[in-house]
Scaffold this active site. Structure first.
Site, PDB file in Angstrom:
ATOM      1  CE1 TYR A  25      -3.222  -2.959   0.387  1.00 41.31           C
ATOM      2  CE2 TYR A  25      -1.996  -3.483   2.385  1.00 41.31           C
ATOM      3  CZ  TYR A  25      -2.918  -3.834   1.413  1.00 41.31           C
ATOM      4  OH  TYR A  25      -3.519  -5.054   1.467  1.00 41.31           O
ATOM      5  CG  ASP A 250     -11.602 -14.313   4.058  1.00 35.76           C
ATOM      6  OD1 ASP A 250     -10.691 -14.942   4.644  1.00 35.76           O
ATOM      7  OD2 ASP A 250     -11.398 -13.331   3.335  1.00 35.76           O
TER       8      ASP A 250
HETATM    9  C1  LIG Z   1      -5.125 -11.047   4.724  1.00 36.21           C
HETATM   10  C2  LIG Z   1      -6.480 -11.424   4.299  1.00 36.21           C
HETATM   11  C3  LIG Z   1      -6.755 -11.809   2.977  1.00 36.21           C
HETATM   12  C4  LIG Z   1      -5.721 -11.791   1.887  1.00 36.21           C
HETATM   13  O1  LIG Z   1      -4.656 -12.684   2.116  1.00 36.21           O
HETATM   14  P1  LIG Z   1      -3.255 -12.464   1.370  1.00 36.21           P
HETATM   15  O2  LIG Z   1      -2.450 -13.649   1.773  1.00 36.21           O
HETATM   16  O3  LIG Z   1      -2.716 -11.164   1.877  1.00 36.21           O
HETATM   17  O4  LIG Z   1      -3.545 -12.413  -0.094  1.00 36.21           O
HETATM   18  C5  LIG Z   1      -8.056 -12.189   2.677  1.00 36.21           C
HETATM   19  N1  LIG Z   1      -9.020 -12.204   3.614  1.00 36.21           N
HETATM   20  C6  LIG Z   1      -8.789 -11.853   4.895  1.00 36.21           C
HETATM   21  C7  LIG Z   1      -9.894 -11.910   5.889  1.00 36.21           C
HETATM   22  C8  LIG Z   1      -7.511 -11.444   5.285  1.00 36.21           C
HETATM   23  O5  LIG Z   1      -7.299 -11.056   6.545  1.00 36.21           O
END
Ligand SMILES: *Cc1c(COP(=O)(O)O)cnc(C)c1O
Length: 429
Positions: A25, A250
């Site tokens: 970023y 997620d």
């Molecule tokens: C960090 C994160 C991602 C992305 O993961 P990267 O390994 O940085 O691509 C996606 N979802 C959540 C909830 C995250 O905290």
């Protein structure tokens, strides 16, 4: 402490870094000089010119066992002696198979198939592709949109960006270019029946065009470090079931014990159709992520005209990462990690409490091994970082937030130090 710039090697590194290297970023050339890390062990980073700093960030939620853990080092060395990588098309190997088996065993009942991806964002891409393809395979290609609630974060690649918070987040720039998704209001911290009704209503209204609902369960991380009632997860599960919509959790940030349960989904006893894991998967050693799905999703995809999941990263199932991930999972499950996370939760509650009395502090909240101080203004990141470093701690505040999610092996004294640093950063930032 020596000034890093008195060492010509370090000065050169920093000049080259500024000239050529993108940071997360960041602008090019960089505006804020980064610290130079020489090595790390346990919960400490050895930083040029600053000695040792206690790591309050676990390298973005990942280094749950700390650095240079002898068990993880040994797993990496052992695997290095066999092979560090081999392609996954047409070949398989024990580390990947054993890891998949562990993930299926430990994750919510019903998740049975594992796609090993090379980063969290890619695992979210795969999750969304699975959901879209599931409906296409069933002849319902009109179900092609995603629903999420505001305040979320799911990664930086294209499709994940479309389900991040559309305002004030890191991806605001891309409005009008990204796939337009459906957004519900951000979830309140406590259970409110009116909000549950809102969720049910949006899902019902858009069900005909929805492939899936995707959310971060219990804790919204990079989107704002907000917590919400686990009861909303059951509301989502019921509404998705009632209206033929898939549910994706997620758990890239929340997985592996961070919120006090192994997975945040466990706080509601809900099984999603698809689940993403990453960050702490390899104990912070290497990049690897995983997308798990149910038999229903896999069978649906396999019934289509194109009965394959067309995704296959070059480094899929990387043996080195998989071997360390197996060791990291065993290390976690082989100890009383609940007690450690609880101990950190209690410590953070105690040590962050003084922040509530600071001017400009809007909220102090703790859940599991996550502590957050929210200010009523955008933080001066340089000043806040300086204040934390002066206390001997590494923190990386963002927006209006100073937060910490320390490694689970952080001792009580170091936890107190992290607490002092968070308060100092909140005061000076
Ligand atoms: C960090 C994160 C991602 C992305 O993961 P990267 O390994 O940085 O691509 C996606 N979802 C959540 C909830 C995250 O905290």
């Amino acid at each position: 402490m020596p000034d890093p710039h008195t060492d010509p090697r370090v000065s050169e590194l920093l000049a080259l870094d500024r000239e050529h290297v993108w940071h997360p970023y960041g602008p090019m050339p960089g505006r804020q000089e980064p610290l130079v890390v020489e090595s790390a062990a346990g919960v400490r980073l050895r930083v040029t010119g600053h000695g040792e700093l206690v790591d309050g960030m676990s390298s973005w939620w990942s280094a749950i066992h700390g650095y240079r853990h002898p068990v993880l080092d040994e797993a990496a060395r052992d695997q290095l002696g066999r092979m560090s990588h081999v392609m996954f098309g047409g070949l398989t190997h024990e580390p990947a198979v054993r890891l998949a088996q562990r993930l299926v065993d430990m994750s919510p009942q019903g998740l049975e198939h594992v796609f090993l991806a090379d980063s969290g964002s890619v695992s979210v891409e795969v999750a969304l592709k699975m959901c879209l393809q599931y409906w296409r395979s069933l002849g319902r290609g009109e179900k092609h949109r995603m629903l999420t609630w505001r305040g979320g974060y799911h990664g930086d690649t294209w499709h994940p960006m479309s389900v991040c918070d559309p305002e004030g987040g890191m991806h605001e720039l891309w409005g009008g270019v990204l796939q337009p998704q459906v957004f519900a209001d951000a979830p309140p911290d406590t259970y409110e029946e009116s909000y549950a009704e809102h969720l049910r209503a949006v899902i019902e209204r858009h069900a005909h065009e929805l492939a899936a609902v995707i959310v971060e369960p219990v804790v919204q991380g990079a989107g704002g470090m907000r917590f919400h009632s686990p009861a909303y997860l059951q509301v989502l599960r019921d509404a998705c079931d009632a209206h033929d919509v898939l549910l994706v959790f997620d758990e890239i940030a929340t997985g592996f014990g961070r919120t006090g349960t192994l997975f945040a989904a466990g706080q509601a006893g809900v099984t999603p159709d698809v689940m993403c894991l990453g960050k702490a998967l390899t104990g912070g050693y290497m990049t690897m992520a995983a997308t798990l799905c149910t038999r229903r999703v896999a069978e649906g995809i396999s019934r289509g005209d194109v009965p394959v999941l067309a995704h296959g990263p070059t480094f899929m199932g990387n043996p080195l990462a998989a071997a360390v991930a197996c060791a990291s999972v065993d290390l976690l499950l082989g100890q009383d990690w609940q007690t450690e996370v609880k101990r950190i939760e209690t410590g953070l509650r105690e040590h962050l409490a003084p922040a509530a009395d600071l001017p400009g502090v809007q909220d102090v909240r703790v859940l599991g091994a996550i502590g957050v101080v929210q200010l009523d203004h955008e933080i001066d990141m340089a000043a806040a970082t300086r204040a934390a470093v002066a206390e001997g701690v590494w923190l990386r505040p963002f927006r209006d937030l100073v937060y910490t999610m320390p490694p689970y092996v952080t001792g009580d004294e170091d936890l107190a130090r992290i607490g002092r640093a968070v308060c100092a950063a909140a005061r000076e930032g």
